[in-house]
Design an enzyme around this catalytic site. Structure first.
Site, mmCIF file in Angstrom:
data_model
loop_
_atom_site.group_PDB
_atom_site.id
_atom_site.type_symbol
_atom_site.label_atom_id
_atom_site.label_comp_id
_atom_site.label_asym_id
_atom_site.label_seq_id
_atom_site.Cartn_x
_atom_site.Cartn_y
_atom_site.Cartn_z
ATOM 1 N N TYR A 18 8.013 69.710 -18.777
ATOM 2 C CA TYR A 18 6.692 69.577 -18.154
ATOM 3 C C TYR A 18 5.682 68.929 -19.089
ATOM 4 O O TYR A 18 4.635 69.496 -19.349
ATOM 5 C CB TYR A 18 6.196 70.951 -17.724
ATOM 6 C CG TYR A 18 6.906 71.488 -16.500
ATOM 7 C CD1 TYR A 18 6.384 71.264 -15.229
ATOM 8 C CD2 TYR A 18 8.100 72.200 -16.609
ATOM 9 C CE1 TYR A 18 7.032 71.753 -14.100
ATOM 10 C CE2 TYR A 18 8.741 72.685 -15.485
ATOM 11 C CZ TYR A 18 8.213 72.459 -14.234
ATOM 12 O OH TYR A 18 8.841 72.928 -13.118
ATOM 13 N N GLU B 26 13.649 69.918 -13.466
ATOM 14 C CA GLU B 26 12.258 70.258 -13.130
ATOM 15 C C GLU B 26 11.322 69.390 -13.952
ATOM 16 O O GLU B 26 11.527 69.200 -15.151
ATOM 17 C CB GLU B 26 11.925 71.734 -13.430
ATOM 18 C CG GLU B 26 12.580 72.744 -12.508
ATOM 19 C CD GLU B 26 12.132 74.193 -12.789
ATOM 20 O OE1 GLU B 26 11.048 74.385 -13.376
ATOM 21 O OE2 GLU B 26 12.874 75.107 -12.414
ATOM 22 N N GLU C 69 16.721 78.749 -16.920
ATOM 23 C CA GLU C 69 15.827 79.050 -18.037
ATOM 24 C C GLU C 69 16.142 80.363 -18.756
ATOM 25 O O GLU C 69 15.250 81.189 -18.973
ATOM 26 C CB GLU C 69 14.364 79.005 -17.569
ATOM 27 C CG GLU C 69 13.964 77.623 -17.082
ATOM 28 C CD GLU C 69 12.548 77.547 -16.485
ATOM 29 O OE1 GLU C 69 11.934 78.597 -16.266
ATOM 30 O OE2 GLU C 69 12.083 76.428 -16.247
ATOM 31 N N ASP D 282 8.930 83.116 -11.614
ATOM 32 C CA ASP D 282 7.706 82.590 -11.017
ATOM 33 C C ASP D 282 7.842 82.410 -9.507
ATOM 34 O O ASP D 282 7.682 81.325 -8.979
ATOM 35 C CB ASP D 282 7.379 81.256 -11.716
ATOM 36 C CG ASP D 282 6.114 80.608 -11.201
ATOM 37 O OD1 ASP D 282 5.154 81.335 -10.932
ATOM 38 O OD2 ASP D 282 6.106 79.367 -11.072
HETATM 39 C C1 E9O Z 1 10.935 77.754 -13.295
HETATM 40 C C2 E9O Z 1 10.214 77.696 -11.994
HETATM 41 O O1 E9O Z 1 10.651 78.724 -11.158
HETATM 42 N N1 E9O Z 1 10.405 76.808 -14.222
HETATM 43 C C3 E9O Z 1 8.978 76.921 -14.452
HETATM 44 C C4 E9O Z 1 8.264 76.695 -13.132
HETATM 45 C C5 E9O Z 1 6.730 76.696 -13.236
HETATM 46 O O2 E9O Z 1 6.077 76.024 -12.428
HETATM 47 C C6 E9O Z 1 8.713 77.792 -12.213
HETATM 48 O O3 E9O Z 1 8.042 77.782 -10.970
HETATM 49 O O4 E9O Z 1 6.183 77.376 -14.065
HETATM 50 C C7 E9O Z 1 8.541 76.001 -15.558
HETATM 51 C C8 E9O Z 1 8.623 76.658 -16.876
HETATM 52 C C9 E9O Z 1 8.157 75.759 -17.950
HETATM 53 C C10 E9O Z 1 7.606 76.532 -19.090
HETATM 54 C C11 E9O Z 1 7.314 75.625 -20.221
HETATM 55 C C12 E9O Z 1 6.460 76.277 -21.229
HETATM 56 C C13 E9O Z 1 6.283 75.375 -22.398
HETATM 57 C C14 E9O Z 1 5.223 75.897 -23.307
HETATM 58 C C15 E9O Z 1 5.100 75.104 -24.503
#
Ligand code: E9O
Length: 606
Positions: free
Chosen positions: A473, A509, A419, A186
Site C-alpha cells: 500500500y 492487494e 497476512e 479488517d
Molecule cells: C487485509 C485486508 O483485509 N489487508 C489490509 C487491508 C486494509 O485495507 C484489509 O482490509 O487495511 C492491508 C494491510 C496493510 C497494512 C500495512 C501496514 C504498513 C505500515 C507501515
C-alpha cells in the site's frame, strides 16, 4: 469427511430448512466459551423474548439496537419442520453450508454434532433422530467469540467483578461484566447461519466422494468411493458440454485420454468448457444412487516467474473481495452474488481471491461456468500465534476446503493464509505442515500465502510456497500523500521479493480508501481523486514488473466497500472499494475497467 455438494436427481433429494427460524440471544458472553444455557431441551418459540431470524443471513444487522449487532457469545436458532413419512427409507443428513463461528446442533433436543469455524460445510447423519411423518425440532446454538486459539484469531477481554479499595473507590477502568472481542482482521465478524441449511436425503447405499483430475492433454483420472459396494455394479459415464457420451467404465477408479478434449479456459483465453461425470450404483439392474459431478480439462503449471493455464501464460486481472452486503452481512444471497460476478465481468476481470475465507458453493459453480479463475483462501487471516492447536485446526480447515472445491476447474491455487506474521521463527514449521497437507491432497494446483506484515528480507516461509502473493500500500499505509513515489517504491519492493525467492508473484492487494462523492482537486486522502491516483501510479509499476516477468498478476483491494468493526481508521467500514457497498462505481472503477479491458485478451501474452 468429504462432503459432496447437494443435488437433486433421480434418487437424491433434500428439504430446504431455509426461511425464518425462531431466534433467542443469550446475555453477552461472561468469558466462558463453553456451552451456555441448555435451551435445546426447551421450545424456543415459547420464550417471551423469542423473535425470528432469516436463514441464510448474518444476524447482526437484522435487529434494531446495537445489542444484537455487537453481541458476543451464544445465540439460539430453532426450526420445527415436518419430515414426510414417504422418505423414511432414505438416509437423512443434516447439512449446514456455513455457520460462523462455533455451532452445536440438536435434533429433537438431542445433541447430534458440533462444528468449529465458518465458511465451510458440515453435516451429520440424523436418520436415527428424525421422527418420520411428524414434526421435528432442529436447534442450533451459535457462538461468535474469537480468541487466540480460533481461526481467524481475535482478542477477548472480560472484566469480572471490579475490585474496590477500603474506601470503596473502584479500581477498574471498565464496568463489571464488560466484554470486548476484537477480531484480528479488517472486516465485520458477521455471525450466525450464513448459508443454506438442508435436510439431505440419500439412499442407504450411496456415493461418498468423487475426485477428478483432467488436464489439457485430454488425460484424466477419477476415483469414486461409496459406503458399500457389496453386490453393487458401478457405472461411470463422461459427457461433454453437448451431452455426448465420451467415455464409460464399470470401474470405481480409472484413467483415460480424450482426443480433442475441449479445454476449460479463463475468460479472455478461450471458452470455459465443462464436462460431467455421472456415477451410478446399480443393484440387480436397479439404480440405487447417482451423482453428477462437473469438471474441466485444464492444467495449471508454474515456472520461477509465471503461472500458466493449459501451457499458456496467465496474467491475473483481479480483485480482492468480500461476501458482504447491507442487512445480510456475510449471508448468502443470490442477487448479490450474481451482481458481483456481473460487475467483475463488466470490469474485464478474469480472476479473484476468496478473501479471506472460502466463498459459497453456489459461487464456485458460477466461477466454473463463467471462466473466472480463483485463488481459494482458508479463513486464516491475520495469524500471529502459531500454536500446535492452531496448526491442527488450520490443517483441518485446509483439508475440508480442498475437499469441497477440488473438482472446480476455476480454482487454480490454494491460499493458506492472509497476512500472517511469518517473521516469527516458529511460523516456518507451522506453514510447512500446511504446504505438505495441500500438496498431499492435491498435486495439481500451486500453494501460496499472502504476505503483508513481512518483507522479502525477514519472511520465514515464502520459500516454501509455489508462488508468492504480496499486499502493498504505497501511497496509503506507507508514504501517505506522496503519490509520485509510488511507482519506484512498488517496483523496488516487488522486484526484491522476486530476486530473493525466484517464484512467480501476484500483487494481491493495493489501493486506497475513498468516500464516494468526496471530491478534492488537487487530491487529498479519502477523496475519489486520491484513490484513483494511487491506483494509476501503482499501475505504472505493475506495467514494468509485468514486462520483465516479475509479476504474474494484480488484484485491487477491494472490489466494493465493506463493513468492519469500529476503529479510528474506518468510517462506517473500509472504503477501498472501487464500487460502493451498494455496488455503484467510483471514479477508480473506470480506471480499472479501462486497464483490464485493454489487457483482457490474453491469447497473445508471452
Ligand atoms: C487485509 C485486508 O483485509 N489487508 C489490509 C487491508 C486494509 O485495507 C484489509 O482490509 O487495511 C492491508 C494491510 C496493510 C497494512 C500495512 C501496514 C504498513 C505500515 C507501515
Amino acid at each position: 469427511n468429504c462432503l459432496l455438494h447437494v443435488q437433486k436427481n433421480e434418487i437424491r433429494t433434500f428439504d430446504s430448512l431455509d426461511g425464518l427460524w425462531t431466534f433467542v440471544r443469550e446475555p453477552h458472553n461472561g468469558g466462558d466459551i463453553g456451552i451456555g444455557n441448555q435451551w435445546n431441551t426447551l421450545d424456543l418459540d415459547k420464550f417471551p423474548n423469542a423473535t425470528v431470524m432469516p436463514v441464510p443471513s448474518a444476524y447482526n444487522d437484522i435487529g434494531t439496537g446495537s445489542e444484537l449487532r455487537d453481541h458476543i457469545g451464544w445465540v439460539w436458532y430453532e426450526k420445527k419442520e415436518f419430515v414426510p413419512l414417504r422418505d423414511r427409507n432414505m438416509r437423512h443428513v443434516l447439512r449446514f453450508a456455513s455457520v460462523n463461528y462455533f455451532a452445536v446442533v440438536y435434533v429433537n433436543s438431542e445433541k447430534v454434532t458440533s462444528h468449529t469455524g465458518g465458511h465451510l460445510p458440515f453435516e451429520v447423519d440424523v436418520s436415527s433422530q428424525i421422527k418420520f411423518g411428524a414434526e421435528n425440532k432442529f436447534t442450533v446454538a451459535v457462538n461468535n467469540t474469537l480468541s487466540w486459539s480460533t481461526i481467524p484469531q481475535g482478542d477477548f477481554n472480560y472484566q469480572k467483578l471490579a475490585q474496590r479499595n477500603i474506601s470503596g473507590r473502584i479500581l477498574s477502568r471498565l464496568p463489571d461484566g464488560a466484554v470486548k472481542n476484537v477480531g484480528n482482521f479488517d472486516f465485520f465478524n458477521y455471525a450466525g447461519i450464513l448459508r443454506t441449511v438442508q435436510l439431505v436425503k440419500i439412499p442407504s447405499i450411496h456415493i461418498q466422494n468423487i475426485n477428478i483430475v483432467a488436464d489439457h492433454t485430454g488425460s484424466f483420472f477419477f476415483e469414486t468411493a461409496a459406503n458399500n459396494l457389496d453386490g453393487i455394479q458401478v457405472e461411470v459415464k463422461m459427457f461433454d458440454g453437448d451431452s455426448n457420451q465420451v467415455f464409460t467404465t464399470n470401474q470405481t477408479k480409472a484413467e483415460g485420454k480424450l482426443e480433442n478434449a475441449k479445454l476449460w479456459w479463463p475468460r479472455g483465453m478461450g471458452d470455459p468448457n465443462l464436462y460431467t461425470l455421472d456415477v451410478s450404483l446399480i443393484s440387480d439392474g436397479e439404480l440405487v444412487d447417482i451423482y453428477r459431478e462437473t469438471f474441466g480439462f485444464r492444467t495449471v503449471t508454474w515456472s520461477d516467474s509465471q503461472i500458466f493455464i493449459n501451457s499458456k501464460p496467465f496474467y491475473c486481472l483481479g480483485f480482492g473481495m468480500h461476501e458482504d452486503f447491507e442487512l445480510i452481512g456475510r449471508g448468502f444471497n443470490q442477487a448479490v452474488m450474481t451482481k458481483d460476478l456481473n460487475l467483475l465481468e463488466w470490469m474485464g476481470g478474469n480472476c479473484y481471491r476468496t478473501t479471506h475465507y472460502p466463498y459459497s458453493e453456489e459461487r464456485m459453480f458460477e466461477n466454473d461456468r463463467r471462466g473466472i479463475a480463483v485463488i481459494v483462501e482458508t479463513p486464516a487471516v491475520g495469524l500471529k500465534g502459531f500454536s500446535k492447536a492452531n496448526n491442527n485446526l488450520h490443517i483441518k480447515m485446509l483439508t475440508d476446503m480442498i475437499d469441497r472445491d477440488k473438482n472446480h476447474p476455476s480454482v487454480f491455487a490454494w491460499s493458506l493464509a492472509n497476512e500472517p506474521v511469518t517473521s516469527k521463527k516458529e511460523s516456518r514449521a507451522y506453514f510447512k505442515t500446511l504446504v505438505d497437507t495441500a500438496h498431499g491432497i492435491d498435486r495439481t494446483r500451486p500453494v501460496t500465502t499472502v504476505y503483508g506484515p513481512t518483507n522479502f528480507d525477514n519472511d520465514e516461509t515464502a520459500d516454501l510456497m509455489d508462488f508468492i502473493c504480496v499486499n502493498r500500500y504505497y501511497g496509503w499505509y506507507i508514504d501517505m500523500g506522496y503519490i509520485p513515489w509510488i511507482n519506484q517504491s512498488v517496483y523496488w519492493d516487488i522486484s526484491l521479493w522476486r530476486e530473493t525467492f525466484h517464484k512467480p508473484i501476484i500483487v494481491t492487494e493495493y489501493g486506497a480508501d475513498s468516500i464516494p462523492g468526496l471530491n478534492q482537486e488537487p487530491s487529498v486522502d479519502f477523496s475519489e481523486q486520491y484513490q484513483n491516483e494511487v491506483i494509476q501510479e501503482t499501475h505504472h509499476a505493475f506495467d514494468a514488473l509485468h514486462k520483465d516477468h516479475t509479476i504474474t498478476g494484480e488484484m485491487i483491494w477491494n472490489f466494493a466497500d465493506f463493513m468492519t468493526g469500529m476503529t479510528t481508521t474506518r468510517a462506517v467500514g473500509n472504503h477501498k472499494g472501487v464500487f460502493t457497498r451498494s455496488r455503484q462505481a467510483k471514479i477508480a472503477a473506470y480506471t480499472l475497467r479501462n486497464r483490464y479491458l485493454k489487457r483482457f485478451d490474453q491469447t497473445q501474452l508471452e
